[in-house]
Design a protein around this motif. Structure first.
Motif, PDB file in Angstrom:
ATOM      1  N   PHE A 138      58.431 -12.265  15.777  1.00  0.00           N
ATOM      2  CA  PHE A 138      58.376 -12.312  14.317  1.00  0.00           C
ATOM      3  C   PHE A 138      59.570 -13.051  13.700  1.00  0.00           C
ATOM      4  O   PHE A 138      59.642 -13.202  12.486  1.00  0.00           O
ATOM      5  CB  PHE A 138      58.297 -10.906  13.731  1.00  0.00           C
ATOM      6  CG  PHE A 138      56.939 -10.267  13.889  1.00  0.00           C
ATOM      7  CD1 PHE A 138      55.777 -10.995  13.645  1.00  0.00           C
ATOM      8  CD2 PHE A 138      56.820  -8.944  14.289  1.00  0.00           C
ATOM      9  CE1 PHE A 138      54.531 -10.410  13.798  1.00  0.00           C
ATOM     10  CE2 PHE A 138      55.574  -8.347  14.442  1.00  0.00           C
ATOM     11  CZ  PHE A 138      54.424  -9.093  14.196  1.00  0.00           C
ATOM     12  N   GLU A 139      60.483 -13.497  14.542  1.00  0.00           N
ATOM     13  CA  GLU A 139      61.646 -14.238  14.041  1.00  0.00           C
ATOM     14  C   GLU A 139      61.325 -15.729  13.984  1.00  0.00           C
ATOM     15  O   GLU A 139      60.724 -16.280  14.908  1.00  0.00           O
ATOM     16  CB  GLU A 139      62.859 -14.005  14.956  1.00  0.00           C
ATOM     17  CG  GLU A 139      64.132 -14.647  14.439  1.00  0.00           C
ATOM     18  CD  GLU A 139      65.327 -14.371  15.334  1.00  0.00           C
ATOM     19  OE1 GLU A 139      66.320 -15.125  15.259  1.00  0.00           O
ATOM     20  OE2 GLU A 139      65.275 -13.387  16.114  1.00  0.00           O
ATOM     21  N   ASP A 140      61.706 -16.369  12.893  1.00  0.00           N
ATOM     22  CA  ASP A 140      61.460 -17.806  12.723  1.00  0.00           C
ATOM     23  C   ASP A 140      62.503 -18.588  13.507  1.00  0.00           C
ATOM     24  O   ASP A 140      63.692 -18.561  13.190  1.00  0.00           O
ATOM     25  CB  ASP A 140      61.528 -18.182  11.236  1.00  0.00           C
ATOM     26  CG  ASP A 140      61.010 -19.595  10.987  1.00  0.00           C
ATOM     27  OD1 ASP A 140      60.486 -20.215  11.941  1.00  0.00           O
ATOM     28  OD2 ASP A 140      61.131 -20.080   9.854  1.00  0.00           O
ATOM     29  N   ARG A 141      62.075 -19.278  14.558  1.00  0.00           N
ATOM     30  CA  ARG A 141      62.983 -20.009  15.439  1.00  0.00           C
ATOM     31  C   ARG A 141      62.780 -21.513  15.300  1.00  0.00           C
ATOM     32  O   ARG A 141      61.668 -21.970  15.052  1.00  0.00           O
ATOM     33  CB  ARG A 141      62.763 -19.595  16.900  1.00  0.00           C
ATOM     34  CG  ARG A 141      63.000 -18.121  17.116  1.00  0.00           C
ATOM     35  CD  ARG A 141      62.688 -17.680  18.535  1.00  0.00           C
ATOM     36  NE  ARG A 141      62.959 -16.251  18.660  1.00  0.00           N
ATOM     37  CZ  ARG A 141      64.160 -15.737  18.899  1.00  0.00           C
ATOM     38  NH1 ARG A 141      65.178 -16.545  19.081  1.00  0.00           N
ATOM     39  NH2 ARG A 141      64.328 -14.434  18.962  1.00  0.00           N
ATOM     40  N   LEU A 153      53.086 -16.103  13.137  1.00  0.00           N
ATOM     41  CA  LEU A 153      53.783 -14.842  13.355  1.00  0.00           C
ATOM     42  C   LEU A 153      55.149 -14.842  12.679  1.00  0.00           C
ATOM     43  O   LEU A 153      55.601 -13.819  12.150  1.00  0.00           O
ATOM     44  CB  LEU A 153      53.952 -14.575  14.860  1.00  0.00           C
ATOM     45  CG  LEU A 153      52.677 -14.202  15.623  1.00  0.00           C
ATOM     46  CD1 LEU A 153      52.965 -14.062  17.106  1.00  0.00           C
ATOM     47  CD2 LEU A 153      52.069 -12.914  15.076  1.00  0.00           C
ATOM     48  N   ALA A 154      55.812 -16.007  12.665  1.00  0.00           N
ATOM     49  CA  ALA A 154      57.110 -16.123  11.993  1.00  0.00           C
ATOM     50  C   ALA A 154      56.957 -15.909  10.489  1.00  0.00           C
ATOM     51  O   ALA A 154      57.829 -15.316   9.837  1.00  0.00           O
ATOM     52  CB  ALA A 154      57.729 -17.486  12.278  1.00  0.00           C
ATOM     53  N   LYS A 155      55.837 -16.378   9.928  1.00  0.00           N
ATOM     54  CA  LYS A 155      55.584 -16.162   8.494  1.00  0.00           C
ATOM     55  C   LYS A 155      55.353 -14.672   8.210  1.00  0.00           C
ATOM     56  O   LYS A 155      55.842 -14.127   7.227  1.00  0.00           O
ATOM     57  CB  LYS A 155      54.367 -16.983   8.045  1.00  0.00           C
ATOM     58  CG  LYS A 155      54.630 -18.490   8.038  1.00  0.00           C
ATOM     59  CD  LYS A 155      53.383 -19.252   7.619  1.00  0.00           C
ATOM     60  CE  LYS A 155      53.639 -20.763   7.627  1.00  0.00           C
ATOM     61  NZ  LYS A 155      52.409 -21.529   7.281  1.00  0.00           N
ATOM     62  N   LEU A 156      54.588 -14.028   9.106  1.00  0.00           N
ATOM     63  CA  LEU A 156      54.361 -12.588   8.950  1.00  0.00           C
ATOM     64  C   LEU A 156      55.662 -11.800   9.083  1.00  0.00           C
ATOM     65  O   LEU A 156      55.841 -10.754   8.467  1.00  0.00           O
ATOM     66  CB  LEU A 156      53.366 -12.097  10.007  1.00  0.00           C
ATOM     67  CG  LEU A 156      51.883 -12.388   9.782  1.00  0.00           C
ATOM     68  CD1 LEU A 156      51.088 -11.952  11.004  1.00  0.00           C
ATOM     69  CD2 LEU A 156      51.378 -11.675   8.530  1.00  0.00           C
ATOM     70  N   LEU A 162      58.120  -4.830   9.612  1.00  0.00           N
ATOM     71  CA  LEU A 162      56.808  -5.050  10.211  1.00  0.00           C
ATOM     72  C   LEU A 162      56.787  -4.631  11.681  1.00  0.00           C
ATOM     73  O   LEU A 162      55.828  -4.000  12.138  1.00  0.00           O
ATOM     74  CB  LEU A 162      56.397  -6.526  10.072  1.00  0.00           C
ATOM     75  CG  LEU A 162      55.018  -6.895  10.633  1.00  0.00           C
ATOM     76  CD1 LEU A 162      53.927  -6.131   9.891  1.00  0.00           C
ATOM     77  CD2 LEU A 162      54.776  -8.401  10.532  1.00  0.00           C
ATOM     78  N   SER A 163      57.848  -4.976  12.430  1.00  0.00           N
ATOM     79  CA  SER A 163      57.902  -4.635  13.862  1.00  0.00           C
ATOM     80  C   SER A 163      57.793  -3.131  14.068  1.00  0.00           C
ATOM     81  O   SER A 163      57.025  -2.666  14.915  1.00  0.00           O
ATOM     82  CB  SER A 163      59.208  -5.147  14.481  1.00  0.00           C
ATOM     83  OG  SER A 163      59.267  -6.550  14.457  1.00  0.00           O
TER      84      SER A 163
END
Length: 373
Positions: A138-141, A153-156, A162-163
């Motif tokens: 979920f982290e934007d990489r 998933l990064a947007k979510l 959320l996690s």
């Protein structure tokens, strides 16, 4: 070769001592059992080494040595020897000395008690590992491996908590399904829903406390490093010297603590799986201990060689393997899954990520040579 010997020297020495001890303890049959357990531990924990390397590279040489010395003592004697005994003591409501005596004199009963405690172990470890996986995906990489999956998933991931929400939903579903028919020694099934819920929540709390503290002190370290850099610039102008920041010790300590809890979660399946090979606590400690030593040496090797920087998708593959292991642990609350399958899932995902990294490096090299031409 010198680098390999320097990094794996202790592993080679421990292997030799462990195998000799096995022969002296139980002959060549014990030698074979210890060798098999060592290979089992290494195959199940390769993804552990990759993830550990991503954390360890942030630590200085001193804490890397602590990880290889004190950390190994915790891993070998703590998780591979003391942990099963503690589980038996708690499950059977007996003292630790009685549990050790049981492990040495009545190995079948010892195996039964550990097997019956598996639902709580799997729930705790499964939730801890699931949180690691969810926080990663979920982290934007900047670098994405499976971009078609990781971008949405990064947007979510921008949604707060959320996690934790997903992990709790998974835990409730597990408690309502697998835990109601939890597998026990001898093929029996019993309702362990309450036990699984409590253990899973404890795993989640442990992740939040240890991960939160290590993240907090890591951020503090970065702030201190920035302040130190500014102070050094000022010192150069005035001709004064600047001492090293003390906060680095706290940051490194909590990252070390996080590594140990992470290793503990990874070792659950290895310890439980070892009972499929032997009930002997001494052989188990020797075999799993040798494997744990190699995993730690491999972690340091990956850091020193800069492998994660050269093969950028390896960390992704390891985290996907963590996610798979978390799911497998939760499923094993009711269903038995062969350890070979567990090990192969991790190996396949990491091998795939390595192959993808090699292809990426070749593509970038080709693009660079084309641009120069």
């Amino acid at each position: 070769m010198p680098v390999v010997l320097k990094t794996f020297g202790w592993s080679f020495a421990i292997t030799a001592l462990g195998l000799v001890a096995a022969v002296l303890y139980g002959g060549w049959e014990a030698f074979g059992i210890v060798a098999i357990l060592s290979i089992l531990e290494i195959s199940l924990s390769f993804d552990n080494a990759v993830v550990n390397a991503g954390i360890l590279k942030k630590m200085n040489a001193f804490w890397q040595k602590i990880f290889l010395t004190v950390g190994v003592l915790i891993a070998v004697f703590g998780m591979r020897l003391v942990f099963p005994v503690v589980i038996v003591a708690i499950s059977a409501k007996i003292g630790p000395i009685e549990a050790v005596d049981l492990a040495m004199t009545d190995k079948d009963m010892y195996k039964q008690l550990v097997t019956d405690a598996h639902p709580s172990i799997a729930a705790f470890g499964g939730m801890f590992l699931l949180m690691i996986f969810l926080d990663f995906i979920f982290e934007d990489r900047d670098i994405k491996w499976l971009a078609w999956l990781e971008r949405p998933l990064a947007k979510l991931g921008k949604i707060d908590m959320l996690s934790a929400c997903i992990a709790l939903i998974v835990l409730v579903i597990t408690a309502m399904t697998f835990a109601t028919q939890a597998h026990q020694h001898g093929g029996a099934h019993v309702d362990k829903a309450q036990t699984v819920l409590i253990s899973g929540v404890l795993g989640l709390i442990t992740y939040m406390i240890v991960g939160g503290l290590s993240g907090y002190f890591e951020n503090k370290l970065e702030e201190e490093e920035e302040a130190e850099h500014e102070a050094e610039e000022e010192a150069k102008k005035s001709g004064k010297s600047v001492s090293a920041v003390a906060m680095a010790g706290k940051a490194a300590f909590f990252m070390f603590l996080y590594l140990e809890v992470l290793d503990a979660s990874f070792s659950f399946d290895g310890v439980i799986g070892a009972f499929a090979i032997t009930n002997d606590i001494v052989l188990m400690a020797l075999g799993l201990g040798i494997g744990a030593m190699y995993v730690r040496s491999l972690t340091v090797y990956l850091v020193r060689q800069g492998t994660l920087d050269d093969y950028v998708y390896l960390e992704h593959g390891a985290h996907y393997a963590i996610g798979a292991l978390a799911v497998i642990l939760l499923v094993t609350i009711q269903h038995e899954i062969n350890e070979v399958i567990t090990g192969l899932v991790g190996v396949v995902l990491i091998a795939w990520s390595f192959w993808s990294s090699v292809r990426r490096n070749k593509r970038l090299e080709l693009e660079g040579s084309t641009a120069e031409a």
